[in-house]
Structures are given as C-alpha cells and as structure tokens.
Design an enzyme around this catalytic site. Sequence first.
Site, PDB file in Angstrom:
ATOM      1  N   GLY A 112       0.842  -1.220  -0.089  1.00  0.00           N
ATOM      2  CA  GLY A 112      -0.039   0.057  -0.035  1.00  0.00           C
ATOM      3  C   GLY A 112       0.993   1.114   0.130  1.00  0.00           C
ATOM      4  N   GLU A 115       1.733   1.690  -3.688  1.00  0.00           N
ATOM      5  CA  GLU A 115       0.495   2.302  -4.339  1.00  0.00           C
ATOM      6  C   GLU A 115       0.201   3.584  -3.914  1.00  0.00           C
ATOM      7  OE1 GLU A 115      -1.293  -1.237  -2.557  1.00  0.00           O
ATOM      8  OE2 GLU A 115      -2.210  -1.901  -4.557  1.00  0.00           O
ATOM      9  N   GLU A 135       2.582  -8.287  -2.041  1.00  0.00           N
ATOM     10  CA  GLU A 135       1.360  -8.856  -1.430  1.00  0.00           C
ATOM     11  C   GLU A 135       1.415 -10.522  -1.757  1.00  0.00           C
ATOM     12  OE1 GLU A 135       1.668  -6.003  -3.228  1.00  0.00           O
ATOM     13  OE2 GLU A 135       0.296  -4.604  -2.106  1.00  0.00           O
TER      14      GLU A 135
HETATM   15  N1  COA Z   1       2.062  -4.161   8.866  1.00  0.00           N
HETATM   16  C1  COA Z   1       2.308  -3.973  10.225  1.00  0.00           C
HETATM   17  N2  COA Z   1       3.745  -3.990  10.889  1.00  0.00           N
HETATM   18  C2  COA Z   1       4.679  -3.645  10.037  1.00  0.00           C
HETATM   19  C3  COA Z   1       4.576  -3.653   8.912  1.00  0.00           C
HETATM   20  C4  COA Z   1       3.219  -3.692   8.153  1.00  0.00           C
HETATM   21  N3  COA Z   1       3.175  -4.057   6.792  1.00  0.00           N
HETATM   22  N4  COA Z   1       5.805  -3.451   8.481  1.00  0.00           N
HETATM   23  C5  COA Z   1       6.624  -3.339   9.500  1.00  0.00           C
HETATM   24  N5  COA Z   1       5.944  -3.541  10.655  1.00  0.00           N
HETATM   25  C6  COA Z   1       6.347  -3.460  11.878  1.00  0.00           C
HETATM   26  C7  COA Z   1       7.050  -4.745  12.144  1.00  0.00           C
HETATM   27  O1  COA Z   1       5.952  -5.807  12.747  1.00  0.00           O
HETATM   28  C8  COA Z   1       7.887  -4.432  13.647  1.00  0.00           C
HETATM   29  O2  COA Z   1       7.063  -4.345  14.468  1.00  0.00           O
HETATM   30  P1  COA Z   1       7.623  -4.502  15.963  1.00  0.00           P
HETATM   31  O3  COA Z   1       8.651  -3.947  16.232  1.00  0.00           O
HETATM   32  O4  COA Z   1       6.353  -4.427  16.890  1.00  0.00           O
HETATM   33  O5  COA Z   1       7.809  -6.121  15.836  1.00  0.00           O
HETATM   34  C9  COA Z   1       8.208  -2.960  13.008  1.00  0.00           C
HETATM   35  O6  COA Z   1       7.287  -2.376  12.134  1.00  0.00           O
HETATM   36  C10 COA Z   1       9.744  -2.835  12.265  1.00  0.00           C
HETATM   37  O7  COA Z   1       9.672  -3.639  11.254  1.00  0.00           O
HETATM   38  P2  COA Z   1      10.656  -4.771  11.013  1.00  0.00           P
HETATM   39  O8  COA Z   1      10.103  -5.869  10.402  1.00  0.00           O
HETATM   40  O9  COA Z   1      11.264  -5.143  12.506  1.00  0.00           O
HETATM   41  O10 COA Z   1      11.802  -3.909  10.442  1.00  0.00           O
HETATM   42  P3  COA Z   1      13.023  -4.673   9.377  1.00  0.00           P
HETATM   43  O11 COA Z   1      13.888  -3.445   9.005  1.00  0.00           O
HETATM   44  O12 COA Z   1      13.615  -5.865   9.721  1.00  0.00           O
HETATM   45  O13 COA Z   1      12.230  -4.738   7.843  1.00  0.00           O
HETATM   46  C11 COA Z   1      10.779  -4.569   6.183  1.00  0.00           C
HETATM   47  C12 COA Z   1      11.680  -4.085   7.125  1.00  0.00           C
HETATM   48  C13 COA Z   1       9.912  -3.406   5.641  1.00  0.00           C
HETATM   49  C14 COA Z   1      11.442  -5.331   5.150  1.00  0.00           C
HETATM   50  C15 COA Z   1       9.498  -5.458   6.942  1.00  0.00           C
HETATM   51  O14 COA Z   1       9.047  -4.872   8.019  1.00  0.00           O
HETATM   52  C16 COA Z   1       8.540  -5.932   6.080  1.00  0.00           C
HETATM   53  O15 COA Z   1       8.734  -6.881   5.064  1.00  0.00           O
HETATM   54  N6  COA Z   1       7.366  -5.315   6.356  1.00  0.00           N
HETATM   55  C17 COA Z   1       6.248  -5.948   5.665  1.00  0.00           C
HETATM   56  C18 COA Z   1       6.181  -5.435   4.229  1.00  0.00           C
HETATM   57  C19 COA Z   1       4.943  -5.821   3.406  1.00  0.00           C
HETATM   58  O16 COA Z   1       4.783  -6.910   3.325  1.00  0.00           O
HETATM   59  N7  COA Z   1       4.037  -4.982   3.247  1.00  0.00           N
HETATM   60  C20 COA Z   1       2.828  -5.345   2.391  1.00  0.00           C
HETATM   61  C21 COA Z   1       1.453  -5.485   3.165  1.00  0.00           C
HETATM   62  S1  COA Z   1       0.016  -5.834   2.011  1.00  0.00           S
END
Ligand code: COA
Length: 260
Positions: A112, A115, A135
């Site tokens: 998102g 997007e 996704e």
């Molecule tokens: N929704 C909810 N929480 C999210 C989030 C999301 N899309 N993306 C990151 N967070 C949260 C993590 O759960 C974490 O929370 P916590 O500290 O309470 O555990 C915090 O944000 C930090 O993220 P973290 O994953 O620890 O950071 P990172 O540097 O290791 O990784 C990303 C960064 C962006 C690669 C990883 O967070 C990620 O893959 N996020 C999801 C992306 C995604 O799939 N988005 C599409 C959704 S449709």
Amino acid sequence: MPYQTLLTDLTENIYIITINRPDKLNALNKVVIEELSDAINEIYNNPEIKSAIITGSGTKAFVAGADISEFTALNSENGKALAEKGQKSIFNKIENAAKPIVAAVNGFALGGGCELAMACHFRLASDNAKFGQPEVNLGLVPGYGGTQRLTHLIGKGKAMELILTGNMIDANEALRLGLVNHVATQENLLNETKKILQTINSKAPLAIAEAIALVNYAASGNANGLLKEIEAFGKLSGTADVKEGATAFLEKRKPNFTGK
Ligand code: COA
C-alpha cells in the site's frame, strides 16, 4: 485538525502530510486510512492549499504497506470492502485531485505504500528508498491500484515481474524505470520536492487542474484525449488568467494569477 497518526503542516500554500507511525514503519491501519481520507478532503476543500506532499515519519519508511496485523481477520467480504474503500476514499481521490499531490518517498514504499506513492501525481525518492509490491508473500494481490498503476508507470513486463516475485527495487532502479522522477539525499528530499511545487504553485491554477486531468486521461488509455485537450484549451482560453498571462509576458513582468 489534530490527527492521531498524521502530522500536517501548511506553509507557503504547500500542505505536507506526514504519516506518523514510525515504530510500525508507517503501516496503513484503519485509523491512518480514515485520517488520510480526511487530509485528502482538506486538500480538495482548503483554498489556501495549492499543492501537497505526502511523506513518512522517520528515516526508514515512507509506508511499509497495509497493517498486516489487521489481515488475520480478513474474509472475502471485508477484504473487498477494504480495497474498495481505500481506492475510493484515498487513492483515486489523490490521483484525481485538481491540485498536485507529490510523494516524497523517504524509505520503504511497499504494498500500500508503493500504491500510495503511485497514486500521487509524481514521486521523488530518497537514496535509501525501496519499492515493492510484496502482497503475493501474503497470498494476496495489490488492492489499492498497484496492478494498474505500476503497469501504466513502468510497463507490463517489469510490473509483472515485480508483482509476481514480490521483490524490492532500490531508488536508482526506480529512477531508471520511471517510477520516480528524482532521487535526493534523505536530508534534501523535502526541499527538492518543495522546490518543484513552488514552481507549479506560481502557475495558473485552472491550467494546472486541466493539465492533471488531461495527463490522467491519457494514462488511463482513453482514446479521445486529443478531443479533451481541445475542449480544455478552449475552456481555459476564456479565463481571466490567460489574459493576465499574456499581458504579463508582453509587459515583461511576472503574472499574478487569480484562478479565475
Ligand atoms: N504491517 C504491520 N506492521 C509492520 C509492517 C506492516 N506492513 N511493516 C513493518 N511492521 C512493523 C514490524 O512488525 C515491526 O514491529 P515490532 O517492532 O512491533 O515487531 C516494526 O514495524 C519494524 O519492522 P521490522 O520488520 O522489524 O523492520 P525490518 O527493518 O527488519 O524490515 C521490512 C523492514 C519493511 C522489510 C519489513 O518490516 C517488512 O517486510 N514489512 C512488511 C512489508 C509488506 O509485506 N507490506 C505489504 C503489506 S500488504
């Protein structure tokens, strides 16, 4: 208006919306969606706002996607409603705004978040920004316009690869593909974005509004865009701002546009 998940600032006719959940990488939960929708309405309705910037809080993320913690309760009905509500109340509204709305992508723009950036009229990115539509990792497809806007912006083959793999690309690759217009340092990103908007803000607002609508029209693949352009040119030709623009040029001074 004070928001729970957004910071807003209106200075020199530029409205800056900062999504402010840095501990969750600015993920779009229900509250952000509601508040962002209100903030977009503010852009539409507040005559002091000539243009807007959407960015994320902190140095790590623009928006890391929809809030995945809300996805465990998804079913066919509420999932469809979620995508529909988001598209109508935010993403399509940004794209169709009569005032330029630009994304200053200051870190991860995933799902998102990518997007949201693509719904904006154009994008600048910081050099640490990363883009992707992950996704499929969750068993989903993009729901806020990603399959359509990414394909329009970078072409079918590249969009297909990014959406099917869920892989991320960095800011320079995004620049190469035309997904972003400029890459700046994290420090300079907002200023570079503001500079472009200051240029646009000095132009005639009705012409800017028509130009946005016409380019959107072309990008959505409509065949009769040239006719639309003739109509718009005619409509604008009757405005006070055209007279002011031409007179100012002849008098060798800056135009003073009034939006009439
Ligand atoms: N929704 C909810 N929480 C999210 C989030 C999301 N899309 N993306 C990151 N967070 C949260 C993590 O759960 C974490 O929370 P916590 O500290 O309470 O555990 C915090 O944000 C930090 O993220 P973290 O994953 O620890 O950071 P990172 O540097 O290791 O990784 C990303 C960064 C962006 C690669 C990883 O967070 C990620 O893959 N996020 C999801 C992306 C995604 O799939 N988005 C599409 C959704 S449709």
